[in-house]
Motif scaffolding. Structure first.
Motif, PDB file in Angstrom:
ATOM      1  N   GLY A 103      -5.723   6.636   0.481  1.00 47.86           N
ATOM      2  CA  GLY A 103      -5.994   6.181  -0.958  1.00 47.86           C
ATOM      3  C   GLY A 103      -7.690   5.809  -1.022  1.00 47.86           C
TER       4      GLY A 103
ATOM      5  N   LYS B 155      -6.222  -2.925   1.971  1.00 43.59           N
ATOM      6  CA  LYS B 155      -7.264  -1.951   2.122  1.00 43.59           C
ATOM      7  C   LYS B 155      -6.956  -1.040   3.359  1.00 43.59           C
ATOM      8  CE  LYS B 155     -10.477  -4.973   1.488  1.00 43.59           C
ATOM      9  NZ  LYS B 155     -11.826  -5.578   1.356  1.00 43.59           N
TER      10      LYS B 155
ATOM     11  N   TYR C  33      -4.095   1.354   2.849  1.00 41.70           N
ATOM     12  CA  TYR C  33      -4.312   2.035   1.904  1.00 41.70           C
ATOM     13  C   TYR C  33      -5.382   3.279   1.991  1.00 41.70           C
ATOM     14  CZ  TYR C  33      -4.785   3.429  -3.131  1.00 41.70           C
ATOM     15  OH  TYR C  33      -4.816   4.088  -4.239  1.00 41.70           O
TER      16      TYR C  33
ATOM     17  N   LEU D 190       1.222   4.100  -3.206  1.00 41.01           N
ATOM     18  CA  LEU D 190       0.750   5.513  -2.895  1.00 41.01           C
ATOM     19  C   LEU D 190       2.061   6.438  -3.012  1.00 41.01           C
ATOM     20  CD1 LEU D 190      -1.594   5.113   0.237  1.00 41.01           C
ATOM     21  CD2 LEU D 190      -1.939   6.043  -1.720  1.00 41.01           C
TER      22      LEU D 190
ATOM     23  N   ALA E 222       0.720  -1.277  -0.357  1.00 36.72           N
ATOM     24  CA  ALA E 222       0.026   0.047  -0.207  1.00 36.72           C
ATOM     25  C   ALA E 222       0.846   1.106   0.100  1.00 36.72           C
ATOM     26  CB  ALA E 222      -0.881   0.021   1.080  1.00 36.72           C
TER      27      ALA E 222
END
Length: 396
Positions: free
Chosen positions: A206, A198, A201, A171, A167
């Motif tokens: 994100g 997830k 992130y 980013l 992640a």
């Protein structure tokens, strides 16, 4: 009378021939040569056939390589190591019965192996109930030790660490603030990896444009999921595909064949020749994955392992899972040496006290009662069929 003696002699000779024929049973079990009662019996459970074979066959090779090196150097506490390996056949039920045989029939002192959480969760409780330490060489679900019990250890980092690294890389390095997440729902490993990706992130700012799923046990056509991706009003900047080693290449290939050239990121399940074999060149270009070590690293411990593997098997180590299994055997030997005994509980206690053990895949310490080491994550990129080192990170 002479006829009876003659018949008995034939039966005896045939019996001796059958007994000495092979060290492999119908279940795929193999034993090291020179085995005997004076050896330290270490069980190796690996899925050397089926969907996990591209990870576990190299792991078994390296596990045996390490044992051979240790034995050539005098063994441990004056004893030789005997590896007794069984094939879990990439099937949880077979894996469970195989470990049961290692523990109950072969009387191993330690069990090690497996590269996927689902199989470890099937096998681990058998060793736990028998009070036998189990070190998984490649499974990465951080919940495993608590779910199995106090005799369960991980040699690799946890999925939370590698997913966080993925992640952060998406980013910070790819400048990708929107993502598509595709998850194989048939695996503990893929579900956990997607969950942690997830979590990190989103926490770092994100946005998930779309989540989709498939069943890795049966699905081979991902056109419906890819069509939904292409129909988004704005295309995400990165694709996180949480897949097993026998499916990751297929997903990437179908993405590219359907015109999607967005960067793909995955976990250590991508660290297999099957990624390119099934995904193709150049379709797998612009694909990144997290793993445990770059085998092209010029560090002395890495080059020593690579050279030894090539010398024994006449080929390069196929992936980082081989290096993890190599480290796992040396980790076991180190614990037995410090314990001064092959008593399973003494080995477990020595493992818990491991601090600063240096392996090919990093330094292993089990701190504050944790049975998962905190290790750095290596990020690799696929370039025309080759796995290229990008960076090594340790997420905060």
């Amino acid at each position: 009378m002479k006829k009876l003696v003659w018949i008995f002699s034939i039966i005896l000779v045939l019996g001796l021939l059958i007994t000495g024929c092979s060290g492999q049973s119908n279940s795929g079990e193999t034993e090291s040569e020179g085995a005997g009662d004076s050896t330290i019996k270490i069980g190796g459970i690996f899925n050397i056939t089926g969907g996990q074979a591209s990870l576990d066959q190299p792991s078994l090779n390296a596990f045996q390589l390490a044992a051979d090196e240790i034995n050539a150097s005098g063994g441990v506490n004056g004893q030789q190591i005997e590896v007794i390996s069984v094939d879990g056949k990439s099937d949880p039920a077979t894996t469970t019965s195989a470990v049961q045989e290692l523990v109950d029939v072969k009387k191993v002192k330690v069990v090690a192996g497996l590269s996927d959480s689902t199989y470890v969760l099937a096998a681990g409780p058998i060793a736990q109930q028998a009070g036998i330490p189990f070190i998984t060489s490649g499974a990465t679900a951080p919940e495993i030790p608590d779910q199995v019990g106090d005799y369960m250890f991980l040699a690799p980092f946890g999925d939370n660490i590698q997913a966080y690294a993925a992640a952060d890389f998406a980013l910070n390095d790819l400048n990708a603030d929107t993502a598509w997440v595709l998850t194989d729902t048939g695996s503990d490993y893929t579900l956990g990896l997607a969950k942690y990706f997830k979590e990190r992130y989103l926490d770092k700012g994100g946005k998930i444009s779309l989540e989709d799923k498939y069943n890795g046990a049966s699905d081979v056509d991902f056109s419906a999921q890819i069509t939904r991706l292409k129909n988004l009003p704005e295309q995400p900047k990165v694709l996180f595909v949480s897949a097993q080693p026998d499916k990751c290449g297929l997903v990437v290939k179908q993405l590219r064949d359907m015109g999607v050239d967005t960067p793909v990121i995955g976990g250590d399940g991508y660290d297999t020749p099957d990624l390119v074999k099934l995904g193709g060149v150049p379709q797998t270009n612009n694909t990144y994955f997290t793993t445990h070590v770059s085998l092209g690293n010029t560090d002395g411990s890495v080059t020593k392992f690579v050279d030894a593997y090539k010398s024994k098997y006449n080929k390069e180590p196929e992936n980082a899972f081989a290096a993890l299994a190599y480290d796992t055997m040396y980790l076991i030997a180190d614990a037995i040496g410090r314990a001064g005994s092959d008593d399973p509980t003494a080995i477990r206690d020595a493992l818990l006290q491991t601090d600063g053990f240096k392996g090919v895949t990093g330094t292993i310490s089990y701190q504050d009662g944790s049975r998962i080491p905190l290790k750095s994550v290596t990020i690799m990129k696929v370039d025309n069929g080759n796995f290229e080192f990008v960076k090594e990170v340790l997420p905060n």
